[in-house]
Scaffold this motif. Structure first.
Motif, mmCIF file in Angstrom:
data_model
loop_
_atom_site.group_PDB
_atom_site.id
_atom_site.type_symbol
_atom_site.label_atom_id
_atom_site.label_comp_id
_atom_site.label_asym_id
_atom_site.label_seq_id
_atom_site.Cartn_x
_atom_site.Cartn_y
_atom_site.Cartn_z
ATOM 1 N N ILE B 350 -13.983 -3.979 7.216
ATOM 2 C CA ILE B 350 -14.737 -5.177 6.873
ATOM 3 C C ILE B 350 -13.805 -6.280 6.372
ATOM 4 C CG2 ILE B 350 -16.459 -6.126 5.294
ATOM 5 C CD1 ILE B 350 -17.902 -3.502 5.364
ATOM 6 N N THR B 427 -20.868 -12.970 4.138
ATOM 7 C CA THR B 427 -20.513 -12.272 5.377
ATOM 8 C C THR B 427 -20.037 -10.858 5.084
ATOM 9 O OG1 THR B 427 -19.602 -14.422 6.001
ATOM 10 C CG2 THR B 427 -19.366 -12.618 7.568
ATOM 11 N N THR B 430 -22.962 -8.802 4.074
ATOM 12 C CA THR B 430 -23.813 -8.460 5.221
ATOM 13 C C THR B 430 -23.234 -7.282 5.987
ATOM 14 O OG1 THR B 430 -24.344 -10.804 5.457
ATOM 15 C CG2 THR B 430 -24.952 -9.353 7.266
ATOM 16 N N ALA B 431 -21.917 -7.322 6.187
ATOM 17 C CA ALA B 431 -21.303 -6.216 6.928
ATOM 18 C C ALA B 431 -21.518 -4.898 6.194
ATOM 19 C CB ALA B 431 -19.818 -6.494 7.114
ATOM 20 N N VAL B 433 -23.833 -4.181 4.029
ATOM 21 C CA VAL B 433 -25.254 -3.833 4.045
ATOM 22 C C VAL B 433 -25.644 -3.204 5.367
ATOM 23 C CG1 VAL B 433 -27.566 -4.835 4.109
ATOM 24 C CG2 VAL B 433 -25.984 -5.488 2.333
ATOM 25 N N THR B 434 -25.134 -3.785 6.461
ATOM 26 C CA THR B 434 -25.476 -3.234 7.781
ATOM 27 C C THR B 434 -25.044 -1.783 7.876
ATOM 28 O OG1 THR B 434 -25.032 -5.436 8.667
ATOM 29 C CG2 THR B 434 -25.337 -3.652 10.246
ATOM 30 N N GLN B 435 -23.831 -1.509 7.403
ATOM 31 C CA GLN B 435 -23.356 -0.131 7.481
ATOM 32 C C GLN B 435 -24.146 0.788 6.572
ATOM 33 O OE1 GLN B 435 -19.126 -0.580 6.816
ATOM 34 N NE2 GLN B 435 -18.724 -0.566 9.009
ATOM 35 N N LYS B 437 -27.219 0.431 5.718
ATOM 36 C CA LYS B 437 -28.534 0.643 6.310
ATOM 37 C C LYS B 437 -28.454 1.689 7.417
ATOM 38 C CE LYS B 437 -31.305 -3.445 5.544
ATOM 39 N NZ LYS B 437 -31.803 -4.716 6.058
ATOM 40 N N LEU B 445 -30.467 -7.363 0.800
ATOM 41 C CA LEU B 445 -29.426 -8.307 0.398
ATOM 42 C C LEU B 445 -30.052 -9.598 -0.110
ATOM 43 C CD1 LEU B 445 -26.419 -8.885 0.274
ATOM 44 C CD2 LEU B 445 -26.554 -9.792 2.572
ATOM 45 N N THR B 446 -29.619 -10.050 -1.274
ATOM 46 C CA THR B 446 -30.109 -11.327 -1.795
ATOM 47 C C THR B 446 -28.930 -12.227 -2.117
ATOM 48 O OG1 THR B 446 -31.718 -9.989 -2.971
ATOM 49 C CG2 THR B 446 -31.737 -12.340 -3.409
ATOM 50 N N GLU B 447 -28.956 -13.421 -1.561
ATOM 51 C CA GLU B 447 -27.916 -14.396 -1.865
ATOM 52 C C GLU B 447 -28.411 -15.300 -2.972
ATOM 53 O OE1 GLU B 447 -26.349 -15.252 2.608
ATOM 54 O OE2 GLU B 447 -26.281 -16.910 1.178
ATOM 55 N N MET C 60 -23.061 -4.186 14.371
ATOM 56 C CA MET C 60 -21.798 -4.921 14.252
ATOM 57 C C MET C 60 -20.727 -4.302 15.132
ATOM 58 S SD MET C 60 -21.516 -5.523 10.185
ATOM 59 C CE MET C 60 -21.073 -3.845 9.879
ATOM 60 N N LEU C 62 -16.945 -4.771 14.460
ATOM 61 C CA LEU C 62 -15.979 -5.525 13.671
ATOM 62 C C LEU C 62 -14.706 -5.865 14.425
ATOM 63 C CD1 LEU C 62 -16.447 -3.838 10.203
ATOM 64 C CD2 LEU C 62 -17.230 -6.058 10.961
ATOM 65 N N LEU C 80 -19.233 -11.027 12.752
ATOM 66 C CA LEU C 80 -19.292 -9.584 12.540
ATOM 67 C C LEU C 80 -19.411 -8.825 13.853
ATOM 68 C CD1 LEU C 80 -21.590 -9.466 9.407
ATOM 69 C CD2 LEU C 80 -19.147 -9.081 9.512
ATOM 70 N N GLN C 239 -32.877 -14.499 4.633
ATOM 71 C CA GLN C 239 -31.651 -13.956 4.077
ATOM 72 C C GLN C 239 -30.935 -13.099 5.107
ATOM 73 O OE1 GLN C 239 -30.611 -14.500 0.555
ATOM 74 N NE2 GLN C 239 -31.870 -16.170 1.301
#
Lengths: 315, 571, 295
Positions: B350, B427, B430-431, B433-435, B437, B445-447, C60, C62, C80, C239
């Protein structure tokens, strides 16, 4: 009619009061502590006594009504408080940026009028032809295009690819030197409104052209083009002016995004940054100024409207 | 008749609104110097190798290298009062300004862990390092030609000023990141005109390696702060190589050579142009509108890496991004769960994806070159291995439910992950979080804005189950984060062994001993998966090739020091 | 000599269903037809998104970040390594849902309040109209941004805030219609006969407003989609990692020079959607406008 104006002027402070109250309430409802926000990273190490002192200083321990009252009093004196981030008076922060936003908004307005009115009239006069269809399709595009996307695309094309225009900032010096900086942001801001106004001008013209007195003039053999167009246009523009005034608010709102994209140093950007940073005095100040500008502009438009159209009588 | 009056009135009203808009871009000049070298009000863009026509020949014969305006592309500038300079999200820019405007008592080369004398020409330790006696250079003055010190009357900097400044820095209210002197500071006293006695609560090893907050404590003239009051923050006066001329909000800052500085700067002017958009910054650099960008965006790195028209300066301070667990959140109290998550995220990939050529391999909080760095940490604890995740979760009593989410006792593992909204944190988050999940963790995720994030991080019970964390490169970093009074306490981290080790390391001066202690501390911390370090990256500064003699040391980029004096070559 | 019955039998005049008639009118407008087709296509895309997209929008890669358009990735990949084409397709889901929900909220609130204000007048009318005045006085975007920043950025919050601002359009329109229709004979007659207020509102007044409400709703959906994408662009709406067109634009901005396609595609998607809705809305408005003579 003077009574009307006077009444409107009297309502102004009441309206501002209502707005200030709403903004104040909103901010009170906001989660998060302005003190914590100020201390940031080292809050854990900070001396609780000092924090209490800061609270006292900012008057955060007083009852809400007292805080609001204090705020109103200062407002009347023209004191909008101090920015939490820069510690400069909010009035200064706003006044140093206000001209930039007004410049942008006004230029956009002028662009709208210069472009949309003639085009709308043209479309009306050439109704049903290819010109009309083309212009109206274009107008619809203008209304449908997301202005932030249009801004970015124009940066790409005119700034990056063609290199004709600068893509950020406002430039230095007197206006005529800075025109190149103004072009893209103002045009981007204007595009949506251009669409709306050209369509409005067209339909308004069509309506007026269908009216009896025009037909009569036509039938009488009065020189068609100039006279009729002039008369028709003047009357057609009346509803357009109202809409322009109403849309001024959306222009100010749009300026916020445009200023962010083009790094235009106006109050829109100030407001967005303040909102992100929880700089409450600045947030309240900018909202108040925005609203005030809008209400004032509306009042002026209304007055002009009554002047132009003697048929309107406000009770 | 009435009609005409009303029309005229309305037009006048509109006209005045228009007039307000049509002013030239307003310049807010403050502390206007009356010296004959005053430049024209519009800052000069671009640099010339020859001397400016507007500036007069300084007292000393002008060296051939003289002249020019050094222009930075800065992303944001908020204000200039030293204790609050760290408020600026663009910390780097703020510290730039600090170094130009002010003197500090010490300077430091953190890459070699040595302190360099500045205002203090030498110092002695007493009582095993609990007391420091500083001997100040004589004849160094504050800047003149402004509202407080008229031209030619810059006051000499004395011990009283040092005491005042340190005291102010430590005790002032409302600063966002107080000097890291605060914890150890006891008192400062002016023994005589040029001698300062600093008393600490405990001896501090880091103070003598890197100077701690003393390097960023600007020495200020009390009368200026008092006289200017509210305006001080936007009209700074210090003793540094460049004087403040003007700040046009959201547009630029202009500084001008201080003729009375003990080293005459070659440069005439320094301009910071405020350009929030990174792309525009790069374009400005290419177009020659700016000479230097304090922070090169990662995606542009490859393009400039081997370009002879530019110079890259590597910061010696790798910073990290980490996923911080909140130990108050029950599922995270089980180390197996934490470890499972650690293996579900490929931190190095990442970070590499995000930073490209600026990526630095390693895990933990101390990066390569920093005491405590452990090159084996990644392979020991943080391999990317989803089978391990499965194994650990199952062993801990979790099972995947119908939606593929880990569940135990009917409760799915669902939590909020809070990150601040400035690039590149979202970013990276997010990466991750994706993994996560994909591995069966239901993460939302909250910004939020940086200030909000800080509040949540530091408040009572406001922490979210998982929060992104970054930064803290450098020696003091481990202690500030994992120490007894560190930030991680807010998330419930509590390990006496680690605290003791870090306390000890603070006091030990021998570098090898310190290295061992810190390395062991990291081993314990990361062996227990207190957080998930994603990896390191380092910042690069870039300037055009005509800039000569520019030194970049960690966060403080110096244009003029005892060791360098920047000038422009003609090319 | 042909009688009336003869003629009518010859002509076979059928009773006109106003709705079918309107539909036919709309179909005469070429743009509207185009718009309708586009919208149907869009709806299809949104519903069938998982089936027609080559990748999963969140997956993704990467190692493959920021690739230009290619055979494997028609619109390239983002930072990503996610497939842009897929994300644009999935973005349609978010936009359409947001548009409908916002207008749904705004319509329920606005029509209700507008009816009350228009029918009962007096104090209720005054209060409601004052609220409307105050809401109008705010620059809408600032209000939206401020509220969302306070309550926390999320798709739901954004929809609530937008709905909370847009309802005034419906309230004003309905109120206006009610005010003018209230004095019509059929309403007076109904009242004389003793019909209950609710009956009058629902059976007599509201149906007459349906036309304007529908037109307003159509344009409202377009406006909401634009506003939602603007807010998401600023980070106040959808989000990450949600694929939403406005958010995607903001993510693509740093790579404007390198990969212009990344910025082009989502923006174009927004524009086409809004354009299509506006075409249909235009045609609807012409169809319902009593002033334009249609035969």
């Amino acid at each position: 009619m003077t009574t009307y104006i006077i009444r409107r002027l009297l309502i102004l402070p009441l309206l501002m009061l209502g707005i200030s109250l709403i903004v104040f309430i909103l901010i009170q409802l906001a989660p998060g502590d302005p003190i914590a926000a100020q201390y940031g990273l080292k809050l854990a190490e900070a001396d609780p006594v000092k924090i209490e002192r800061l609270r006292e200083q900012l008057g955060l321990n007083d009852p809400i009504m007292v805080q609001y009252g204090r705020y109103l009093l200062r407002l009347v004196k023209g004191d909008l408080g101090q920015s939490l981030t820069t510690r400069t008076p909010v009035i200064e922060e706003i006044s140093s940026r206000y001209p930039a936003t007004m410049e942008l908004a006004f230029t956009a307005m002028i662009l709208v009028v210069i472009v949309s009115v003639p085009l709308g009239v043209l479309a009306a006069l050439r109704r049903g032809t290819l010109v009309d269809n083309f212009l109206m399709a274009g107008a619809l595009f203008g209304v449908s295009i997301p202005n932030f996307w249009f801004g970015i695309m124009s940066i790409l094309v005119f700034g990056l690819w063609l290199g004709w225009l600068p893509i950020a900032g406002r430039g230095d010096g007197p206006l005529f030197q800075r025109l190149s900086y103004l072009v893209l942001p103002a045009f981007t801001l204007a595009i949506g409104l251009m669409g709306i106004i050209s369509r409005l001008v067209r339909s308004s013209m069509l309506e007026v052209l269908g009216l009896d007195y025009i037909r009569t003039a036509h039938a009488k053999g009065v020189r068609p083009r100039l006279v009729i167009v002039r008369h028709a246009v003047r009357n057609a523009l009346i509803p357009v002016i109202t809409v322009l005034g109403l849309q001024f608010a959306s222009l100010l709102g749009g300026a916020i995004i445009i200023e962010t994209i083009f790094a235009w140093p106006g109050i829109g950007r100030l407001a967005v940054n303040a909102i992100w940073r929880r700089d409450y005095p600045v947030i309240m100040g900018t909202v108040l100024i925005f609203s005030f500008t809008f209400i004032l502009a509306n009042l002026i438009i209304d007055i002009l409207y009554t002047v132009l159209d003697p048929r309107i009588r406000y009770e | 008749m009435k009609k005409i009056i009303i029309i005229v009135f309305s037009l006048l009203a509109m006209g005045s609104l228009l007039l307000a808009a049509c002013q030239p871009a307003a310049t807010e000049t403050a502390a206007v110097p009356t010296s004959p070298e005053q430049p024209t009000s519009a800052p000069v863009e671009g640099a010339t190798a020859t001397q400016e026509a507007a500036t007069e020949v300084p007292a000393t014969p002008a060296p051939e290298k003289s002249g020019g305006t050094f222009t930075y592309g800065a992303s944001a500038v908020v204000q200039f009062d030293p204790p609050f300079i760290n408020d600026d999200p663009s910390f780097h820019v703020a510290s730039l300004v600090h170094v130009f405007l002010f003197r500090s008592i010490l300077s430091a080369d953190e890459s070699t862990m040595t302190t360099i004398p500045e205002l203090a020409s030498s110092w002695d330790l007493q009582e095993d390092g609990k007391v420091v006696i500083f001997h100040l250079n004589q004849g160094w003055t504050f800047q003149d030609g402004n509202d407080v010190f008229p031209e030619g009357q810059g006051r000499e900097i004395t011990a009283d000023d040092v005491v005042y400044s340190i005291d102010r820095m430590v005790n002032i209210d409302g600063t966002k990141s107080p000097s890291d002197l605060v914890g150890g500071y006891e008192s400062a006293e002016a023994v005589d005109k040029y001698t300062v006695k600093l008393t600490l609560k405990e001896p501090d090893a880091v103070l003598f390696a890197t100077g701690r907050g003393l390097t960023s404590t600007a020495i200020l003239p009390k009368e200026a702060v008092d006289q200017l009051g509210e305006d001080w923050a936007l009209n700074p006066i210090g003793g540094g190589p460049f004087e403040f001329i003007e700040y046009v909000p959201d547009d630029h800052v202009t500084l001008q050579r201080n003729e009375d500085y003990n080293i005459t700067p070659y440069l005439d002017q320094v301009v910071l142009k405020i350009i929030p958009d990174q792309q525009v910054q790069v374009i400005s650099l290419e177009a020659g509108d700016v000479d230097d960008l304090p922070s090169l965006p990662a995606e542009e790195f490859d393009r400039f890496e081997n370009d002879p028209n530019y110079k890259l300066y590597r910061a010696n301070c790798p910073f990290s991004f980490n996923l911080q667990f909140d130990f108050k959140y029950e599922p995270f109290q089980d180390m197996n769960v934490r470890e499972a998550i650690a293996h579900a995220v490929d931190g190095r990939a990442i970070m590499k994806n995000q930073y490209g050529g600026q990526w630095v391999d390693g895990c933990g909080i101390a990066g390569p070159g920093i005491p405590g760095y452990d090159p084996d940490l990644c392979d020991k604890y943080f391999t990317y291995d989803t089978t391990k995740t499965e194994q650990l979760m199952t062993d801990a009593g979790w099972a995947k439910n119908a939606d593929g989410i880990w569940e135990k006792d009917g409760q799915p593992l669902s939590f909020v992950f809070e990150v601040w909204n400035t690039t590149p944190a979202p970013t990276i988050a997010t990466a991750a979080v994706t993994q996560m999940k994909e591995a069966g963790f239901d993460v939302q995720l909250t910004e939020v804005e940086f200030g909000t994030w800080i509040e949540d991080a530091l408040g009572e019970n406001t922490q979210k189950p998982m929060m992104m964390w970054s930064g803290f490169c450098g020696e003091g970093g481990m202690n500030s984060y994992w120490g007894r009074n560190g930030l991680s306490r807010g998330w419930g981290f509590d390990n006496e062994e680690v605290f003791t080790m870090l306390d000890q390391a603070n006091v030990i001066v021998d570098p090898t001993q310190r290295q061992d202690l810190l390395q062991n501390a990291q081993d314990i911390i990361y062996g227990s998966y207190a957080d998930v370090p994603l990896g390191f990256a380092t910042n690069y500064e870039i300037s055009n090739a005509r800039v000569e003699d520019y030194i970049v040391i960690m966060w403080f980029d110096n244009l003029v020091t005892a060791n360098n004096n920047v000038w422009f070559s003609s090319k | 000599m042909a009688t009336l019955e003869d003629i009518s039998k010859q002509r076979e005049l059928k009773p006109i269903n106003p709705w079918i008639d309107k539909f036919r009118q709309i179909l005469h407008n070429r743009f509207a037809v185009l718009g309708l087709l586009a919208l149907i296509l869009l709806a299809f895309i949104a519903i069938a998104a998982p089936l027609i997209s080559p990748y999963d929008p969140d997956v993704m890669d990467l190692g493959n970040s920021l690739q230009p358009p290619s055979a494997q990735h028609w619109l390239g990949t983002d930072k990503l390594g996610r497939d842009e084409f897929t994300r644009v397709i999935f973005g349609s889901r978010v936009s359409l849902v947001v548009g409908f929900i916002v207008v749904g909220i705004a319509m329920s609130v606005g029509v209700t309040l507008g009816s009350i204000a228009g029918y009962f007048g007096g104090v209720a009318d005054n209060i409601i109209m004052r609220i409307v005045d105050v809401v109008i006085a705010f620059p809408f975007l600032i209000l939206a941004i401020a509220i969302v920043a306070i309550v926390g950025p999320s798709l739901t919050n954004m929809m609530l805030v937008l709905g909370g601002v847009v309802w005034i359009d419906y309230a004003r329109v309905v109120r206006g219609m009610f005010l003018s229709l209230k004095e019509e004979e059929f309403v007076v007659a109904a009242r004389v006969v003793g019909a209950k207020d609710s009956r009058i509102i629902f059976r007599h007044l509201l149906p007459g407003c349906m036309g304007v409400i529908i037109v307003q709703a159509t344009f409202g959906i377009a406006a909401s989609i634009l506003a939602a994408s603007a807010l998401s662009f600023l980070g106040m709406g959808a989000q990450p990692p949600t694929a939403e067109w406005g958010a995607m634009l903001s993510e693509a901005k740093p790579y404007l020079r390198k990969l212009p396609m990344m910025t082009f595609a989502p923006g174009l998607a927004i524009m086409i959607t809004v354009l299509a809705i506006n075409f249909v809305g235009d045609a609807l408005r012409d169809a319902f406008d009593p002033r334009i003579l249609k035969i």
